[in-house]
Scaffold this motif. Structure first.
Motif, PDB file in Angstrom:
ATOM      1  N   THR A 297       1.202  -1.302   0.338  1.00  0.00           N
ATOM      2  CA  THR A 297       0.228   0.237   0.145  1.00  0.00           C
ATOM      3  C   THR A 297       0.424   0.855  -0.155  1.00  0.00           C
ATOM      4  O   THR A 297       2.071   1.522   0.560  1.00  0.00           O
ATOM      5  CB  THR A 297      -1.426   0.254   1.261  1.00  0.00           C
ATOM      6  N   SER A 298       0.756   2.656  -1.033  1.00  0.00           N
ATOM      7  CA  SER A 298       1.707   3.257  -1.280  1.00  0.00           C
ATOM      8  C   SER A 298       1.057   4.356   0.054  1.00  0.00           C
ATOM      9  O   SER A 298      -0.002   4.505  -0.172  1.00  0.00           O
ATOM     10  CB  SER A 298       1.280   3.467  -2.534  1.00  0.00           C
ATOM     11  N   ILE A 299       1.841   4.304   0.529  1.00  0.00           N
ATOM     12  CA  ILE A 299       2.454   5.593   1.326  1.00  0.00           C
ATOM     13  C   ILE A 299       2.394   7.059   0.690  1.00  0.00           C
ATOM     14  O   ILE A 299       3.104   7.508   0.568  1.00  0.00           O
ATOM     15  CB  ILE A 299       2.911   5.902   2.578  1.00  0.00           C
ATOM     16  N   GLY A 300       1.516   8.075   0.074  1.00  0.00           N
ATOM     17  CA  GLY A 300       1.912   8.874  -0.572  1.00  0.00           C
ATOM     18  C   GLY A 300       2.426   8.337  -2.254  1.00  0.00           C
ATOM     19  O   GLY A 300       1.448   7.656  -2.461  1.00  0.00           O
ATOM     20  N   GLU A 301       2.299   9.702  -3.242  1.00  0.00           N
ATOM     21  CA  GLU A 301       2.885   9.229  -4.082  1.00  0.00           C
ATOM     22  C   GLU A 301       3.993   8.658  -4.075  1.00  0.00           C
ATOM     23  O   GLU A 301       5.278   8.543  -3.085  1.00  0.00           O
ATOM     24  CB  GLU A 301       3.021  10.521  -4.862  1.00  0.00           C
ATOM     25  N   SER A 302       4.863   7.198  -4.880  1.00  0.00           N
ATOM     26  CA  SER A 302       5.935   6.553  -4.645  1.00  0.00           C
ATOM     27  C   SER A 302       6.013   5.378  -6.231  1.00  0.00           C
ATOM     28  O   SER A 302       5.473   5.625  -6.923  1.00  0.00           O
ATOM     29  CB  SER A 302       5.709   5.458  -3.729  1.00  0.00           C
ATOM     30  N   LEU A 303       7.164   4.950  -6.096  1.00  0.00           N
ATOM     31  CA  LEU A 303       7.917   4.197  -7.588  1.00  0.00           C
ATOM     32  C   LEU A 303       7.810   2.920  -7.198  1.00  0.00           C
ATOM     33  O   LEU A 303       8.898   3.156  -5.831  1.00  0.00           O
ATOM     34  CB  LEU A 303       9.005   5.617  -8.516  1.00  0.00           C
ATOM     35  N   SER A 304       7.948   1.788  -7.481  1.00  0.00           N
ATOM     36  CA  SER A 304       8.120   0.752  -7.006  1.00  0.00           C
ATOM     37  C   SER A 304       8.867   0.050  -8.563  1.00  0.00           C
ATOM     38  O   SER A 304       8.369   0.425  -8.914  1.00  0.00           O
ATOM     39  CB  SER A 304       7.646   0.093  -6.498  1.00  0.00           C
ATOM     40  N   TYR A 305       9.934  -0.907  -8.517  1.00  0.00           N
ATOM     41  CA  TYR A 305      11.218  -1.364  -9.497  1.00  0.00           C
ATOM     42  C   TYR A 305      10.833  -2.631  -8.877  1.00  0.00           C
ATOM     43  O   TYR A 305      11.591  -3.373  -8.216  1.00  0.00           O
ATOM     44  CB  TYR A 305      12.315  -0.898  -9.856  1.00  0.00           C
ATOM     45  N   SER A 306      10.381  -3.901  -9.901  1.00  0.00           N
ATOM     46  CA  SER A 306       9.902  -5.055  -9.444  1.00  0.00           C
ATOM     47  C   SER A 306      10.886  -5.914 -10.768  1.00  0.00           C
ATOM     48  O   SER A 306      10.542  -5.995 -12.024  1.00  0.00           O
ATOM     49  CB  SER A 306       8.154  -5.549  -9.297  1.00  0.00           C
ATOM     50  N   VAL A 307      11.959  -6.637  -9.768  1.00  0.00           N
ATOM     51  CA  VAL A 307      12.743  -7.014 -11.123  1.00  0.00           C
ATOM     52  C   VAL A 307      12.144  -9.107 -10.477  1.00  0.00           C
ATOM     53  O   VAL A 307      12.574  -9.040  -9.560  1.00  0.00           O
ATOM     54  CB  VAL A 307      14.110  -7.264 -10.550  1.00  0.00           C
ATOM     55  N   GLY A 308      11.706  -9.419 -11.690  1.00  0.00           N
ATOM     56  CA  GLY A 308      10.462 -10.880 -11.617  1.00  0.00           C
ATOM     57  C   GLY A 308      11.575 -11.980 -12.298  1.00  0.00           C
ATOM     58  O   GLY A 308      12.591 -10.930 -13.178  1.00  0.00           O
ATOM     59  N   PHE A 309      11.938 -12.599 -11.976  1.00  0.00           N
ATOM     60  CA  PHE A 309      12.521 -14.073 -12.344  1.00  0.00           C
ATOM     61  C   PHE A 309      11.722 -15.098 -12.090  1.00  0.00           C
ATOM     62  O   PHE A 309      10.841 -15.602 -10.760  1.00  0.00           O
ATOM     63  CB  PHE A 309      13.993 -14.207 -10.969  1.00  0.00           C
ATOM     64  N   MET A 310      11.450 -15.931 -12.742  1.00  0.00           N
ATOM     65  CA  MET A 310      10.375 -16.471 -13.261  1.00  0.00           C
ATOM     66  C   MET A 310      10.868 -18.210 -14.311  1.00  0.00           C
ATOM     67  O   MET A 310      11.155 -17.395 -15.302  1.00  0.00           O
ATOM     68  CB  MET A 310       8.800 -15.704 -14.067  1.00  0.00           C
ATOM     69  N   THR A 311      10.388 -19.032 -13.859  1.00  0.00           N
ATOM     70  CA  THR A 311      10.584 -20.647 -15.016  1.00  0.00           C
ATOM     71  C   THR A 311       9.711 -20.644 -15.530  1.00  0.00           C
ATOM     72  O   THR A 311       8.231 -20.215 -15.031  1.00  0.00           O
ATOM     73  CB  THR A 311      10.837 -21.179 -14.145  1.00  0.00           C
ATOM     74  N   ARG A 312       9.449 -21.419 -16.734  1.00  0.00           N
ATOM     75  CA  ARG A 312       8.499 -21.894 -16.862  1.00  0.00           C
ATOM     76  C   ARG A 312       7.910 -23.387 -16.549  1.00  0.00           C
ATOM     77  O   ARG A 312       8.436 -23.875 -15.863  1.00  0.00           O
ATOM     78  CB  ARG A 312       8.243 -22.162 -18.301  1.00  0.00           C
ATOM     79  N   THR A 313       6.605 -23.216 -16.578  1.00  0.00           N
ATOM     80  CA  THR A 313       6.230 -24.119 -15.811  1.00  0.00           C
ATOM     81  C   THR A 313       5.941 -26.046 -16.603  1.00  0.00           C
ATOM     82  O   THR A 313       6.655 -25.890 -17.736  1.00  0.00           O
ATOM     83  CB  THR A 313       3.980 -25.152 -15.806  1.00  0.00           C
ATOM     84  N   SER A 314       6.633 -27.247 -16.266  1.00  0.00           N
ATOM     85  CA  SER A 314       7.061 -28.613 -16.786  1.00  0.00           C
ATOM     86  C   SER A 314       5.995 -28.488 -17.962  1.00  0.00           C
ATOM     87  O   SER A 314       6.574 -29.232 -19.031  1.00  0.00           O
ATOM     88  CB  SER A 314       6.302 -29.337 -15.708  1.00  0.00           C
ATOM     89  N   GLN A 315       4.414 -28.354 -17.250  1.00  0.00           N
ATOM     90  CA  GLN A 315       3.403 -28.843 -18.816  1.00  0.00           C
ATOM     91  C   GLN A 315       3.811 -27.766 -19.849  1.00  0.00           C
ATOM     92  O   GLN A 315       3.738 -27.995 -20.605  1.00  0.00           O
ATOM     93  CB  GLN A 315       2.231 -27.866 -17.836  1.00  0.00           C
ATOM     94  N   GLU A 316       3.864 -25.938 -19.349  1.00  0.00           N
ATOM     95  CA  GLU A 316       4.041 -25.151 -20.893  1.00  0.00           C
ATOM     96  C   GLU A 316       5.942 -26.261 -21.722  1.00  0.00           C
ATOM     97  O   GLU A 316       5.863 -25.762 -23.043  1.00  0.00           O
ATOM     98  CB  GLU A 316       4.786 -23.873 -20.121  1.00  0.00           C
ATOM     99  N   LEU A 317       7.207 -26.081 -20.760  1.00  0.00           N
ATOM    100  CA  LEU A 317       8.150 -26.712 -21.705  1.00  0.00           C
ATOM    101  C   LEU A 317       7.459 -27.954 -21.968  1.00  0.00           C
ATOM    102  O   LEU A 317       8.098 -28.543 -23.238  1.00  0.00           O
ATOM    103  CB  LEU A 317       9.033 -26.725 -20.017  1.00  0.00           C
ATOM    104  N   LEU A 318       6.694 -28.628 -21.285  1.00  0.00           N
ATOM    105  CA  LEU A 318       6.254 -30.479 -22.729  1.00  0.00           C
ATOM    106  C   LEU A 318       5.878 -29.904 -23.389  1.00  0.00           C
ATOM    107  O   LEU A 318       6.511 -31.020 -25.423  1.00  0.00           O
ATOM    108  CB  LEU A 318       5.745 -30.749 -21.409  1.00  0.00           C
ATOM    109  N   SER A 319       4.734 -29.214 -23.754  1.00  0.00           N
ATOM    110  CA  SER A 319       4.085 -28.833 -24.583  1.00  0.00           C
ATOM    111  C   SER A 319       5.211 -27.961 -25.647  1.00  0.00           C
ATOM    112  O   SER A 319       5.564 -28.618 -26.962  1.00  0.00           O
ATOM    113  CB  SER A 319       2.858 -28.132 -24.584  1.00  0.00           C
ATOM    114  N   SER A 320       5.976 -27.001 -25.349  1.00  0.00           N
ATOM    115  CA  SER A 320       6.897 -26.655 -26.372  1.00  0.00           C
ATOM    116  C   SER A 320       8.093 -27.381 -27.712  1.00  0.00           C
ATOM    117  O   SER A 320       8.166 -27.461 -28.240  1.00  0.00           O
ATOM    118  CB  SER A 320       7.310 -25.336 -25.747  1.00  0.00           C
ATOM    119  N   PHE A 321       8.478 -28.709 -26.191  1.00  0.00           N
ATOM    120  CA  PHE A 321       8.901 -28.670 -26.935  1.00  0.00           C
ATOM    121  C   PHE A 321       8.980 -30.447 -27.618  1.00  0.00           C
ATOM    122  O   PHE A 321       9.300 -30.947 -28.710  1.00  0.00           O
ATOM    123  CB  PHE A 321      10.208 -30.512 -25.305  1.00  0.00           C
TER     124      PHE A 321
END
Length: 370
Positions: free
Chosen positions: A191-215
């Motif tokens: 919840t922002s207290i006044g005006e604010s900026l935040s920066y989200s550095v995300g790390f994400m892997t694909r699900t095994s289901q997605e990987l299997l489908s792509s392979f």
């Protein structure tokens, strides 16, 4: 801007990574925002850039998706603007990622930036990725819970999946330069207290289901000759309607053998994992450079810049960029991975120049003066 991150990575990985949330106080000393709220609002007006506005007016949640044409009807509080993959479009903001490049880059997703007014947030929710939330201008209060597979989720709005009440194990404010790390699966609410900026550095892997489908799609495209089940030692079964355990094992092994072929699996993974999740600022050269023109520009001192956040990785003995294999020796691929600005002296081998000409014409690198 040179961002230096005060994190003991060995300690962090041992005690926190994908284990529990933590606030890293003043991880960035004397933090300066790489982008202004007005610049962020401008990016959200672009068709190619994913953005949304989330509001909570009088307890009623709403979400709208960009591009946006105006903001003057939103009021002064309880709304936030979120813009995905800002690192693809804003070079100064992309420099914020430099300290995180010690982490496996195939798992990196994007830099999402949020501008929020007083009381704004996106509500209590659970993300399917690990995230470092860097606080910029202003401050936010964060309530973070531990993992629990029994949390109940619901739609507060058709575009907002919230989680029901949870017990926070972190309930604190963070200010400029602080980082909140949240592992996958931990409920959280900012919840922002006044005006604010935040920066989200995300790390994400694909699900095994997605990987299997792509392979599977890759195998279909790259192995035109079918691989059939065969059993030359077949004995007459007692029950012809019963699929025998050894037959199931042979079928499983047949499929697993495909996955275990490095020439298949590695090539598929390199091409798959370097495809972006969001649009990139890639502009193919029209008309394309010919070889002599390209070499001449480099010889005369022109610099080649890599498109911000284009995915370039090494898998096995090969390099990959933007879904395709790079046909260059590994020392050159190492250079391409680690160096964002290239000069003629680094590329003067004719074979290297020929490959780079193709990549530049596709828009993966561009001349600095353009």
């Amino acid at each position: 801007m040179n961002y230096k991150l005060a994190i003991d990575w060995d300690d962090f990985l041992t005690n926190y990574w994908q284990k529990k949330p933590v606030i890293l106080r003043k991880a960035f000393a004397h933090f300066i925002d790489p982008i202004t709220p007005d610049e962020l609002a401008g990016l959200a007006m672009e068709e190619e850039i994913d953005s949304r506005i989330v509001s909570n007016k009088d307890g009623v949640w709403d979400a709208r998706f960009g591009p946006f044409t105006q903001y003057d009807n939103l009021g002064e509080d309880h709304w936030s603007l979120l813009v995905q993959a800002v690192d693809h479009w804003h070079e100064q903001a992309a420099t914020l990622l430099e300290p995180f490049k010690c982490m496996p880059q195939w798992q990196f997703d994007d830099l999402m930036i949020s501008y929020a007014t007083q009381g704004a947030g996106v509500g209590p929710h659970i993300d399917n990725y690990d995230v470092f939330i860097i606080q910029g201008m202003g401050s936010r209060r964060w309530q973070v819970g531990d993992r629990n597979q029994h949390y109940k989720q619901f739609n507060a709005h058709k575009a907002l999946l919230h989680v029901e009440q949870y017990q926070p194990i972190i309930d604190e404010e963070i200010t400029a330069g602080d980082i909140l790390y949240i592992p996958l699966g931990c409920p959280h609410n900012g919840t922002s207290i006044g005006e604010s900026l935040s920066y989200s550095v995300g790390f994400m892997t694909r699900t095994s289901q997605e990987l299997l489908s792509s392979f599977a799609d890759y195998v279909i495209d790259n192995l035109p000759n079918g691989i059939y089940y065969q059993d030359p030692d077949l004995k007459r079964p007692k029950d012809p309607y019963q699929v025998q355990p050894y037959e199931l094992t042979k079928l499983q092994d047949q499929i697993i053998d495909l996955i275990k072929k490095p020439e298949l699996f590695n090539d598929w993974f390199g091409k798959h994992i370097t495809l972006p999740m969001h649009d990139l600022n890639i502009v193919p050269v029209e008309p394309p450079y010919d070889y002599n023109e390209f070499e001449s520009l480099l010889k005369n001192g022109a610099e080649l810049n890599r498109v911000p956040s284009i995915r370039i990785l090494k898998v096995g003995d090969c390099g990959y960029i933007h879904g395709e294999q790079i046909n260059l020796p590994m020392p050159v691929i190492d250079l391409l991975c680690k160096t964002e600005t290239l000069y003629y002296e680094q590329l003067q081998d004719k074979d290297t120049l020929q490959v780079m000409l193709d990549l530049v014409n596709k828009g993966y690198w561009y001349f600095a003066e353009e």
